[in-house]
Design a protein around this motif. Structure first.
Motif, PDB file in Angstrom:
ATOM      1  N   GLY A 113      35.483 -52.165  29.978  1.00  0.00           N
ATOM      2  CA  GLY A 113      35.089 -51.797  31.341  1.00  0.00           C
ATOM      3  C   GLY A 113      34.232 -50.548  31.318  1.00  0.00           C
ATOM      4  O   GLY A 113      34.574 -49.568  30.648  1.00  0.00           O
ATOM      5  N   TYR A 114      33.117 -50.581  32.054  1.00  0.00           N
ATOM      6  CA  TYR A 114      32.211 -49.420  32.084  1.00  0.00           C
ATOM      7  C   TYR A 114      31.885 -49.005  33.520  1.00  0.00           C
ATOM      8  O   TYR A 114      31.164 -48.032  33.740  1.00  0.00           O
ATOM      9  CB  TYR A 114      30.909 -49.747  31.328  1.00  0.00           C
ATOM     10  N   GLY A 115      32.406 -49.745  34.492  1.00  0.00           N
ATOM     11  CA  GLY A 115      32.130 -49.443  35.899  1.00  0.00           C
ATOM     12  C   GLY A 115      33.434 -49.364  36.659  1.00  0.00           C
ATOM     13  O   GLY A 115      34.329 -48.593  36.302  1.00  0.00           O
ATOM     14  N   SER A 116      33.542 -50.222  37.678  1.00  0.00           N
ATOM     15  CA  SER A 116      34.764 -50.160  38.502  1.00  0.00           C
ATOM     16  C   SER A 116      36.020 -50.455  37.675  1.00  0.00           C
ATOM     17  O   SER A 116      37.108 -50.004  38.032  1.00  0.00           O
ATOM     18  CB  SER A 116      34.666 -51.141  39.668  1.00  0.00           C
ATOM     19  N   LEU A 117      35.856 -51.169  36.580  1.00  0.00           N
ATOM     20  CA  LEU A 117      37.052 -51.474  35.771  1.00  0.00           C
ATOM     21  C   LEU A 117      37.662 -50.207  35.167  1.00  0.00           C
ATOM     22  O   LEU A 117      38.826 -50.214  34.790  1.00  0.00           O
ATOM     23  CB  LEU A 117      36.727 -52.470  34.651  1.00  0.00           C
TER      24      LEU A 117
ATOM     25  N   GLU B  26      33.337 -60.831  40.123  1.00  0.00           N
ATOM     26  CA  GLU B  26      32.064 -60.314  39.595  1.00  0.00           C
ATOM     27  C   GLU B  26      31.018 -61.414  39.508  1.00  0.00           C
ATOM     28  O   GLU B  26      30.194 -61.433  38.603  1.00  0.00           O
ATOM     29  CB  GLU B  26      32.299 -59.669  38.223  1.00  0.00           C
TER      30      GLU B  26
ATOM     31  N   TYR C  13      26.892 -61.287  37.084  1.00  0.00           N
ATOM     32  CA  TYR C  13      27.474 -60.795  35.831  1.00  0.00           C
ATOM     33  C   TYR C  13      27.930 -61.955  34.944  1.00  0.00           C
ATOM     34  O   TYR C  13      28.624 -62.866  35.409  1.00  0.00           O
ATOM     35  CB  TYR C  13      28.694 -59.907  36.111  1.00  0.00           C
TER      36      TYR C  13
ATOM     37  N   TYR D 298      31.312 -57.651  31.028  1.00  0.00           N
ATOM     38  CA  TYR D 298      30.522 -58.319  32.070  1.00  0.00           C
ATOM     39  C   TYR D 298      29.186 -57.591  32.184  1.00  0.00           C
ATOM     40  O   TYR D 298      29.152 -56.388  32.427  1.00  0.00           O
ATOM     41  CB  TYR D 298      31.240 -58.281  33.423  1.00  0.00           C
TER      42      TYR D 298
HETATM   43  C1  BEZ Z   1      33.038 -53.015  34.553  1.00  0.00           C
HETATM   44  O1  BEZ Z   1      33.572 -52.087  35.097  1.00  0.00           O
HETATM   45  O2  BEZ Z   1      33.060 -53.160  33.339  1.00  0.00           O
HETATM   46  C2  BEZ Z   1      32.339 -54.038  35.322  1.00  0.00           C
HETATM   47  C3  BEZ Z   1      31.181 -53.709  35.924  1.00  0.00           C
HETATM   48  C4  BEZ Z   1      30.525 -54.669  36.656  1.00  0.00           C
HETATM   49  C5  BEZ Z   1      31.058 -55.937  36.767  1.00  0.00           C
HETATM   50  C6  BEZ Z   1      32.210 -56.254  36.128  1.00  0.00           C
HETATM   51  C7  BEZ Z   1      32.862 -55.306  35.391  1.00  0.00           C
END
Ligand code: BEZ
Length: 190
Positions: free
Chosen positions: A25-29, A99, A103, A125
């Motif tokens: 996870g690199y965003g909301s995750l 997503e 994605y 994703y």
């Molecule tokens: C994430 O946080 O890794 C993520 C970002 C965008 C879409 C799905 C997951």
């Protein structure tokens, strides 16, 4: 503008038959792990940077006024830090739906912050430049302005950015792009 990637993702059967999968996870995750997981470990991937280049018409914006959320952009030599989750394969199904706006599941090698260079193959994703909701680069002031004003069914786009900036700070991660955008939002509130 939507491009429903749910069916494409269901056909991406990497790790079929595995009892557990690493998901990066690199965003909301990073800050919103609203799914069951067995383990959670800070990790990073090579060759990618996090960018607010993906349009959000379904979560943090609307089709008329899309917001911006993060995707990964290939950059040789770069490192993107985030959070790895050890999940059961069925956990991907609701995530594919959540997503679905561009994605796709991709296989990555993820490296754990702790564990003496331990790495593993996992999934991420990724919304590539060829998806219908991709917005791409723009001046930072314009990106910040779009994020400051967009709202969608999942809430304000600014909250997404500020949660992400806080989560990265808590992890001790430096992310120039995210922090520069968060600073612009704070400046706009003065
Ligand atoms: C994430 O946080 O890794 C993520 C970002 C965008 C879409 C799905 C997951």
């Amino acid at each position: 503008m939507t491009l429903d990637t749910t069916r494409d993702n269901r056909r991406r059967t990497h790790f079929a038959g595995h009892d557990a999968i690493w998901l990066f996870g690199y965003g909301s995750l990073i800050w919103k792990a609203d799914f069951p997981y067995r383990e959670r470990r800070p990790a990073y991937i090579h060759g990618w940077v996090r960018r607010f280049w993906q349009g959000s018409h379904d979560h943090r914006g609307t089709p008329e006024a899309p917001g911006r959320v993060v995707t990964l952009v290939h950059k040789p030599g770069a490192t993107c830090h985030g959070m790895a989750y050890r999940i059961a394969p069925e956990v991907l199904e609701p995530l594919d739906v959540r997503e679905k706006n561009g994605y796709l599941r991709e296989v990555v090698r993820l490296h754990f912050d702790e564990g003496d260079g331990h790495s593993a193959e996992g999934l991420v994703y990724l919304a590539g430049a060829d998806n219908a909701a991709f917005l791409g680069d723009a001046p930072l002031d314009a990106i910040a302005e779009q994020i400051a004003t967009a709202h969608g069914p999942s809430g304000a786009n600014r909250d997404y950015l500020l949660h992400l900036a806080t989560a990265l700070k808590d992890l001790g991660v430096e992310d120039e792009h995210v922090f520069a955008l968060a600073a612009r939002l704070h400046e706009g509130e003065r």
